[in-house]
Write an enzyme that holds these catalytic residues in place. Structure first.
Site, mmCIF file in Angstrom:
data_model
loop_
_atom_site.group_PDB
_atom_site.id
_atom_site.type_symbol
_atom_site.label_atom_id
_atom_site.label_comp_id
_atom_site.label_asym_id
_atom_site.label_seq_id
_atom_site.Cartn_x
_atom_site.Cartn_y
_atom_site.Cartn_z
ATOM 1 N N HIS A 1 6.207 -5.453 11.553
ATOM 2 C CA HIS A 1 5.523 -4.165 11.595
ATOM 3 C C HIS A 1 5.156 -3.797 13.025
ATOM 4 O O HIS A 1 4.009 -3.521 13.361
ATOM 5 C CB HIS A 1 4.277 -4.207 10.703
ATOM 6 C CG HIS A 1 3.755 -2.840 10.341
ATOM 7 N ND1 HIS A 1 2.775 -2.208 11.073
ATOM 8 C CD2 HIS A 1 4.070 -1.987 9.342
ATOM 9 C CE1 HIS A 1 2.493 -1.031 10.532
ATOM 10 N NE2 HIS A 1 3.279 -0.877 9.468
ATOM 11 N N HIS B 1 1.093 3.971 1.906
ATOM 12 C CA HIS B 1 1.496 4.726 3.094
ATOM 13 C C HIS B 1 3.015 4.929 3.064
ATOM 14 O O HIS B 1 3.771 4.049 2.625
ATOM 15 C CB HIS B 1 1.100 3.991 4.373
ATOM 16 C CG HIS B 1 -0.275 4.326 4.849
ATOM 17 N ND1 HIS B 1 -1.029 3.467 5.623
ATOM 18 C CD2 HIS B 1 -1.050 5.440 4.682
ATOM 19 C CE1 HIS B 1 -2.197 4.039 5.913
ATOM 20 N NE2 HIS B 1 -2.232 5.226 5.349
ATOM 21 N N HIS C 1 0.855 -1.178 0.000
ATOM 22 C CA HIS C 1 0.000 0.000 0.000
ATOM 23 C C HIS C 1 0.894 1.232 0.000
ATOM 24 O O HIS C 1 2.103 1.137 0.212
ATOM 25 C CB HIS C 1 -0.970 -0.004 1.181
ATOM 26 C CG HIS C 1 -0.339 0.019 2.533
ATOM 27 N ND1 HIS C 1 0.460 -1.001 3.025
ATOM 28 C CD2 HIS C 1 -0.390 0.949 3.531
ATOM 29 C CE1 HIS C 1 0.858 -0.713 4.248
ATOM 30 N NE2 HIS C 1 0.362 0.465 4.578
ATOM 31 N N ASP D 1 5.429 4.812 5.184
ATOM 32 C CA ASP D 1 6.366 3.885 5.821
ATOM 33 C C ASP D 1 6.562 2.605 5.016
ATOM 34 O O ASP D 1 7.381 1.755 5.386
ATOM 35 C CB ASP D 1 5.933 3.555 7.260
ATOM 36 C CG ASP D 1 4.542 2.960 7.355
ATOM 37 O OD1 ASP D 1 3.688 3.301 6.518
ATOM 38 O OD2 ASP D 1 4.294 2.155 8.281
ATOM 39 N N HIS D 2 5.844 2.485 3.888
ATOM 40 C CA HIS D 2 5.999 1.311 3.026
ATOM 41 C C HIS D 2 6.509 1.674 1.633
ATOM 42 O O HIS D 2 6.825 0.773 0.855
ATOM 43 C CB HIS D 2 4.669 0.571 2.899
ATOM 44 C CG HIS D 2 4.216 -0.036 4.189
ATOM 45 N ND1 HIS D 2 4.311 -1.385 4.466
ATOM 46 C CD2 HIS D 2 3.682 0.543 5.301
ATOM 47 C CE1 HIS D 2 3.850 -1.615 5.685
ATOM 48 N NE2 HIS D 2 3.463 -0.461 6.212
ATOM 49 N N HIS E 1 -7.403 -2.502 5.544
ATOM 50 C CA HIS E 1 -6.551 -1.559 6.267
ATOM 51 C C HIS E 1 -7.268 -0.214 6.214
ATOM 52 O O HIS E 1 -8.442 -0.140 5.820
ATOM 53 C CB HIS E 1 -5.160 -1.526 5.611
ATOM 54 C CG HIS E 1 -4.164 -0.645 6.307
ATOM 55 N ND1 HIS E 1 -4.035 -0.591 7.675
ATOM 56 C CD2 HIS E 1 -3.232 0.225 5.808
ATOM 57 C CE1 HIS E 1 -3.072 0.271 7.994
ATOM 58 N NE2 HIS E 1 -2.578 0.781 6.884
ATOM 59 N N ASP F 1 -0.292 -4.056 5.868
ATOM 60 C CA ASP F 1 -0.970 -3.693 7.111
ATOM 61 C C ASP F 1 -2.433 -4.125 7.027
ATOM 62 O O ASP F 1 -3.078 -3.973 5.987
ATOM 63 C CB ASP F 1 -0.904 -2.186 7.324
ATOM 64 C CG ASP F 1 0.515 -1.695 7.551
ATOM 65 O OD1 ASP F 1 1.439 -2.521 7.474
ATOM 66 O OD2 ASP F 1 0.696 -0.490 7.786
#
Length: 388
Positions: free
Chosen positions: A339, A71, A69, A73-74, A196, A266
């Site tokens: 995670h 976001h 995804h 942090d990914h 998510h 996530d």
């Protein structure tokens, strides 16, 4: 030379195991899957290229990157990894002299493939364009489109980047999953949505059936009787049939199921991928939050297992117990938790307090799961052995 009939080595290396914020002991999310000589990355959080330099994973071997995804942090580490992997830098004062802009040269190079949900293509294209980054090799982005996505909208008016191939696919779901988004003679990759706070994907990497174990004593008498070269055992080992000079037909052992790896993004509910993920050799599942009274000094006095789970779900995340229960539901053989919240230390191989916390998290998952549980640590590396 004939193509290999099975993989000799499947290895997972954790490049980052943190959730929203990195810590001094955990980097943002990224996992490297080594398949013999090739490397596939799953997610590419900030500073992934630094983690690659610290690991035994070779940057130059990266062939594919799968984003769960978008976001930050990914995905915030994706552009730096592309620039490093594909010889990227700023341009020359005379662009005509820059060999990296010669498209004829790029067409002879296998492109690096990127898979991700809608927005991945726009993020990469815009980021490379506005940073004036020139790459020395091509890339292509394939997007896994949800039913709510516009079928052909790239979410940007920016034209193709100089190194972006126009062959990127918009892959639609079939019966709620993305079937065989990539496959060859050894492996297939499928995917499914998971719940998510934003559109998110879980990936399933399946090794196709591999040759079964051969029993030489079953074949050697017939080979000797007909004076057939012993070298035909190689064909039998691959599951093929061999006809001998007297008309006898020998059949190789039946092929057996290959390894299956399930790598999720996530999620607060993984159920949409359950059928696709069944009987996984390893399930990689997030476990962002845990209730650890008496173990974690940051535990709030009024927290309970139920309140922590409710808070995790409200933010689109899972607890170790949720990960363990899903692993049990799909019959996974091994569970890898990752995670983790920044409050959970990643140096449990060196620090006793950190070890107690991570063991407690593993124990929570194990209470719901029927197999081994591993808590991810940055730069941890282990093999996924073939099925027996």
């Amino acid at each position: 030379m004939s193509a290999p009939q099975s993989l000799s080595s499947v290895n997972i290396t954790i490049l980052g195991s943190a959730s929203a914020q990195p810590s001094s002991t955990r980097n943002h999310s990224s996992l490297a899957l080594r398949l013999d000589g090739d490397v596939w990355l799953f997610d590419c959080g900030e500073a992934t290229q630094h983690q690659l330099q610290k690991s035994t994973v070779k940057m130059g071997k990266i062939q594919k990157i799968f984003i769960t995804h978008t976001h930050g942090d990914h995905i915030f580490g994706l552009l730096p990894v592309l620039a490093s992997r594909l010889n990227g830098a700023g341009g020359m004062t005379d662009p005509a002299e820059d060999p990296r802009l010669q498209h004829a040269e790029q067409t002879r190079v296998t492109p690096l493939e990127i898979y991700g949900p809608a927005g991945t293509r726009a993020y990469v294209r815009n980021g490379l364009t506005y940073t004036h980054t020139i790459l020395g090799a091509p890339y292509v982005v394939h997007e896994l489109r949800f039913p709510s996505d516009l079928p052909d909208d790239d979410l940007t008016s920016m034209p193709l980047h100089a190194s972006e191939l126009a062959t990127g696919r918009n892959i639609r779901q079939v019966d709620g999953i993305w079937v065989d988004i990539w496959a060859n003679d050894l492996l297939a990759v499928s995917a499914a949505p998971i719940f998510h706070s934003v559109p998110c994907v879980g990936y399933v990497v399946t090794e196709l059936p591999v040759p079964g174990k051969i029993e030489p004593a079953k074949y050697i008498p017939a080979l000797k009787r007909t004076k057939t070269p012993i070298s035909v055992m190689k064909l039998l080992q691959q599951g093929e049939s061999v006809q001998l000079s007297d008309g006898t037909v020998l059949h190789g052992p039946e092929r057996k199921p290959g390894r299956k790896l399930v790598i999720l993004g996530d999620t607060y509910d993984s159920s949409p991928i359950a059928d696709l993920a069944r009987e996984a050799d390893i399930l990689v599942h997030e476990a962002t939050n845990a209730h650890l009274p008496g173990v974690d000094p940051n535990t709030k006095d009024d927290d309970t297992y139920e309140s922590v789970e409710a808070r995790a779900k409200s933010r689109g995340h899972s607890t170790p117990q949720m990960a363990g229960a899903f692993g049990k539901n799909i019959g996974a053989r091994k569970l890898l938790l990752n995670h983790f919240s920044a409050r959970y230390p990643g140096n449990d191989d060196l620090d006793e307090e950190a070890k107690k916390i991570m063991q407690a998290i593993g124990t929570l998952a194990a209470g719901e799961f029927n197999g081994p549980v591993i808590c991810a640590r940055d730069l941890m590396s282990f093999d996924i052995e073939p099925r027996r």
